[in-house]
Design an enzyme around this catalytic site. Structure first.
Site, PDB file in Angstrom:
ATOM      1  N   ASP A   1     -10.697   1.722  -3.616  1.00  0.00           N
ATOM      2  CA  ASP A   1     -11.235   1.319  -2.315  1.00  0.00           C
ATOM      3  C   ASP A   1     -12.750   1.203  -2.350  1.00  0.00           C
ATOM      4  O   ASP A   1     -13.364   0.808  -1.366  1.00  0.00           O
ATOM      5  CB  ASP A   1     -10.840   2.344  -1.241  1.00  0.00           C
ATOM      6  CG  ASP A   1      -9.461   2.043  -0.680  1.00  0.00           C
ATOM      7  OD1 ASP A   1      -8.926   0.964  -0.969  1.00  0.00           O
ATOM      8  OD2 ASP A   1      -8.928   2.894   0.062  1.00  0.00           O
TER       9      ASP A   1
ATOM     10  N   ASP B   1       0.837  -1.199   0.000  1.00  0.00           N
ATOM     11  CA  ASP B   1       0.000   0.000   0.000  1.00  0.00           C
ATOM     12  C   ASP B   1       0.876   1.255   0.000  1.00  0.00           C
ATOM     13  O   ASP B   1       2.075   1.210   0.323  1.00  0.00           O
ATOM     14  CB  ASP B   1      -0.894  -0.035   1.244  1.00  0.00           C
ATOM     15  CG  ASP B   1      -2.225   0.656   1.033  1.00  0.00           C
ATOM     16  OD1 ASP B   1      -2.341   1.437   0.074  1.00  0.00           O
ATOM     17  OD2 ASP B   1      -3.137   0.414   1.846  1.00  0.00           O
TER      18      ASP B   1
HETATM   19  C1  DGJ Z   1      -5.896   1.809   1.941  1.00  0.00           C
HETATM   20  C2  DGJ Z   1      -6.211   0.666   1.034  1.00  0.00           C
HETATM   21  O1  DGJ Z   1      -6.631   1.148  -0.197  1.00  0.00           O
HETATM   22  C3  DGJ Z   1      -7.246  -0.223   1.694  1.00  0.00           C
HETATM   23  O2  DGJ Z   1      -7.620  -1.251   0.835  1.00  0.00           O
HETATM   24  C4  DGJ Z   1      -6.691  -0.756   2.980  1.00  0.00           C
HETATM   25  O3  DGJ Z   1      -5.621  -1.617   2.717  1.00  0.00           O
HETATM   26  C5  DGJ Z   1      -6.243   0.396   3.864  1.00  0.00           C
HETATM   27  N1  DGJ Z   1      -5.377   1.290   3.181  1.00  0.00           N
HETATM   28  C6  DGJ Z   1      -5.546  -0.105   5.089  1.00  0.00           C
HETATM   29  O4  DGJ Z   1      -5.069   0.916   5.847  1.00  0.00           O
END
Ligand code: DGJ
Length: 745
Positions: A533, A469
């Site tokens: 997301d 991430d």
């Molecule tokens: C942002 C990501 O896009 C999410 O899918 C998740 O992994 C969160 N971070 C976790 O903090």
């Protein structure tokens, strides 16, 4: 090899060609577009193809260089901008440059700003060329590499070397290609968190349409593709020229249309002030510009990119496993009992890869602290991750782990011990974003620390997958007092490359607050991207459709979320959510411990469906129909040999018409006979007591008193019939979808 100026460079593949003339003394692009055939006009091509000289203009026809230059008369955006620094003004020997006179340095090098790069060498094959141009007086050499890949995708990059005796400050080095005069409409993508890659479109006017990305990462609003095409070009018709810049840092992409009637597509890294200063002998390599031409709409652009992706030796070749990601199931609530029961439920449904998301490491009870402390939190995991990994692997699944290596929380042991590892402008810190800062990976100690921690975790645990991430823009990104997005991006690439080399079995997903790092730079060192997301199926229809313009579905993570989306509050049927996720790398992001009997059975059926069809979905051609009704989408994947296809018909909103009428299904082999069936959700059949496990959503999906007759039994028709006449489709409620299976009869 000495270039022969009478021999143009002529690359051809998959209906595309690139023609570069050398006779003017610099490489100039005469044509990029459709294949021009095996026989070119004889002799002086440049003469044949150069236009008249207008009034009030330069006295010769102006060539469009592979690197457009003012010294050749180009009045548009130059391909190269920079200037030579005098010794003493950043030069190496401390001599005051101003004392040496304007424009000339002590060693005789012109202190120039305007390059006269002229041809000095060229090597070409049928599919590639390496062209060298140089300005001996200014002390610069540019080596340009052009490759036309099998599927027609063009790859272009420049390599600039400072041959002079003093430093050369580079401001821009762009990769530029001309588009045909028919290109009168621009299409690009933009977005934000949870709404990535939405199209915007307008007509080409004289001037520049410029997309700047100053996020330090690719950006949620970054244009994955910048295309220009003929009037009204669509998914399957019209001429389209499209580019993608393979870089995960700051960059610009543009279409420039000049008063002389020419238009170019270009892209370059957006270099920070004084960020790239080449010492004598040093070089700068641009990221690659990828460019595709299609004579039959955007689907042809996808064909070229998909062929390139799938031709790579490192392209994932194993079936893409069904993923369960724990984020929307438990967030930071890490508890072995809860996660073990989630693993139980996942294994029972047929999940193959279980990914533990954020929250497993020291101090990480929420998103305020802990980034940088990449040690398993002993308070939450007294025996480390071993018991959970054993539970996952004992149930036949692979284990995956979330990390965010490029970031650091001020509230972390790492930051307390090494405050200088936080990247910034030199004095003071950048503003926080999600309570976090950026780890200065240009600092070798910080880079090594992160490498060692990740290497240790991958060595200690059986981890098959990293969700990598990156959750903030790199604002005021600096190292040692100077801007450093360029070096930081390369350092992040090096980190990924080194870990992959040390742990070749580990797959990596590129996530960045959802889909803020989706580009071919990151995808050359990762195995999939997290598109967004947002797991809301309606939003995902657009996000995935446009992401898949360039990135094939096997590399695009797509999860079935809970019935009510956590990011939009919308509620959708399981069939709509599942049919949406099927056209990607399928997974779940949902607390599946709570599933009721029929819902559980249906989800299990969907997972079986995905497994049955994933080879087709992940190797076939993407086909998107051009439908007249803006409320309907039809897209599908057709096997390379045309023998099978899966299509989704999606109602995104209410329609202007009472019923959809006949919907043409394009992209099939015209001469083959096909059997067409709706396989999910099956229409309700009043004579059947059990509508089948996949029929639960039928009542809300279909909205009609009687369905088209073929729905109950399926129908056999030729590919020609299906693409020209089409079939009458059922009426769907908005925000619902049906899945059609089409197989050669
Ligand atoms: C942002 C990501 O896009 C999410 O899918 C998740 O992994 C969160 N971070 C976790 O903090």
């Amino acid at each position: 090899m000495e270039p022969n100026p009478l021999n143009p460079i002529y690359l051809r593949a998959a209906g595309v060609s690139l023609l570069i003339d050398l006779s003017s003394g610099e490489p100039s692009v005469l044509h990029w577009g459709a294949d021009l055939g095996g026989i070119l006009p004889d002799l002086s091509l440049a003469g044949v193809m150069s236009g008249p000289v207008p009034h009030s203009a330069l006295d010769i026809p102006v060539v469009l260089g592979l690197l457009p230059q003012a010294s050749s008369g180009w009045r548009g955006r130059p391909g190269l901008r920079g200037h030579r620094l005098a010794a003493g003004n950043g030069g190496r020997d401390g001599v005051d440059g101003d004392a040496l006179g304007i424009g000339v340095d002590r060693d005789g090098t012109r202190r120039g700003f305007s390059a006269r790069l002229r041809l000095t060498g060229c090597r070409a094959t049928e599919r590639s060329a390496v062209i060298t141009t140089a300005d001996a007086q200014l002390g610069l050499t540019v080596v340009t590499e052009v490759t036309l890949h099998d599927g027609g995708l063009l790859e272009l990059r420049h390599h600039l070397t400072n041959d002079g005796g003093t430093d050369y400050a580079l401001e821009e080095l762009a990769a530029v290609l001309p588009v045909g005069p028919e290109a009168t409409e621009i299409l690009d993508l933009t977005g934000r968190w949870c709404r990535e890659r939405h199209p915007q479109r307008h007509s080409v006017q004289q001037g520049t349409w410029l997309r700047s990305a100053r996020h330090g990462r690719t950006g949620h609003d970054s244009s994955l593709l910048l295309a220009a095409g003929s009037l009204g070009f669509g998914n399957r018709q019209g001429k389209v020229w499209a580019t993608h810049f393979a870089w995960s840092g700051d960059h610009e992409a543009y279409l420039e249309s000049l008063a002389d009637g020419r238009s170019v597509l270009g892209a370059s890294e957006l270099v920070g002030s004084g960020e790239i200063v080449l010492a004598p002998g040093e070089s700068y390599l641009t990221p690659a510009l990828f460019a595709a031409y299609s004579s039959h709409g955007l689907d042809g652009i996808s064909d070229a990119f998909y062929a390139w992706f799938r031709g790579r030796s490192k392209h994932p070749s194993t079936p893409r496993p069904v993923v369960l990601n724990t984020w929307e199931a438990v967030y930071f609530n890490h508890d072995l009992t809860v996660l073990t029961s989630l693993a139980d439920a996942a294994a029972d449904l047929g999940v193959e890869r279980f990914v533990l998301d954020d929250g497993w490491f020291r101090h990480r009870r929420d998103d305020h602290a802990g980034l940088g402390d990449w040690y398993v939190d002993p308070n939450v995991w007294p025996e480390g991750l071993h018991p959970l990994i054993a539970a996952v692997t004992d149930r036949g699944m692979e284990f995956g782990l979330w990390v965010e290596p490029e970031m650091i929380n001020s509230d972390s042991d790492a930051a307390r011990a090494h405050p200088d590892w936080i990247a910034g402008p030199g004095s003071g810190l950048p503003l926080q974003w999600r309570h976090q800062q950026v780890l200065d990976l240009v600092n070798p100690q910080a880079w090594q620390y992160i490498y060692d921690r990740l290497d240790a975790l991958l060595s200690e645990y059986r981890i098959f997958y990293l969700k990598w991430d990156q959750n903030r823009d790199l604002s005021e990104m600096g190292h040692a007092g100077g801007p450093s997005v360029h070096e930081q991006t390369l350092a992040a690439y090096r980190l990924l490359d080194a870990l992959r080399a040390a742990h070749p079995g580990v797959e990596i997903e590129s996530c960045s607050s959802g889909g803020a790092r989706a580009d071919l730079g990151i995808l050359q060192r990762t195995d999939r991207i997290w598109a967004s997301d947002c797991n809301d199926a309606l939003e995902r229809q657009t996000i995935q459709r446009w992401t898949s313009m360039i990135v094939p579905p096997e590399l695009v993570g797509a999860h079935v979320g809970p019935p009510t989306s956590h990011t939009t509050g919308r509620t959708h049927t399981l069939s709509f959510r599942a049919i949406t996720a099927l056209f990607g790398h399928f997974g779940l992001e949902w607390d599946i411990r709570s599933l009721t009997g029929p819902e559980h059975d249906e989800l299990r059926g969907v997972i079986e469906l995905y497994k049955e069809h994933r080879t087709l979905l992940h190797t076939g051609r993407m086909v998107r129909a051009d439908l007249p009704d803006p409320a309907l989408l039809l897209h599908g994947v057709v096997a390379g040999d045309g023998s099978e296809a899966l299509f989704a018909l999606v109602a995104t909103s209410t329609s202007f018409s009472e019923q959809p009428g006949r919907v043409a299904i394009p992209g099939l082999a015209p001469e083959l006979s096909y059997r067409v069936e709706v396989i999910y959700p099956r229409p309700l059949d009043p004579d059947r007591e059990d509508p089948g496990v996949t029929g639960r959503d039928a009542a809300s999906t279909y909205l009609q008193t009687s369905a088209p007759a073929w729905l109950a039994t399926g129908v056999v028709a030729s590919g020609q019939f299906l693409s020209e006449s089409g079939l009458p489709m059922p009426i769907l409620n908005p925000e619902h979808a049906i899945l059609l299976h089409i197989s050669a009869a």
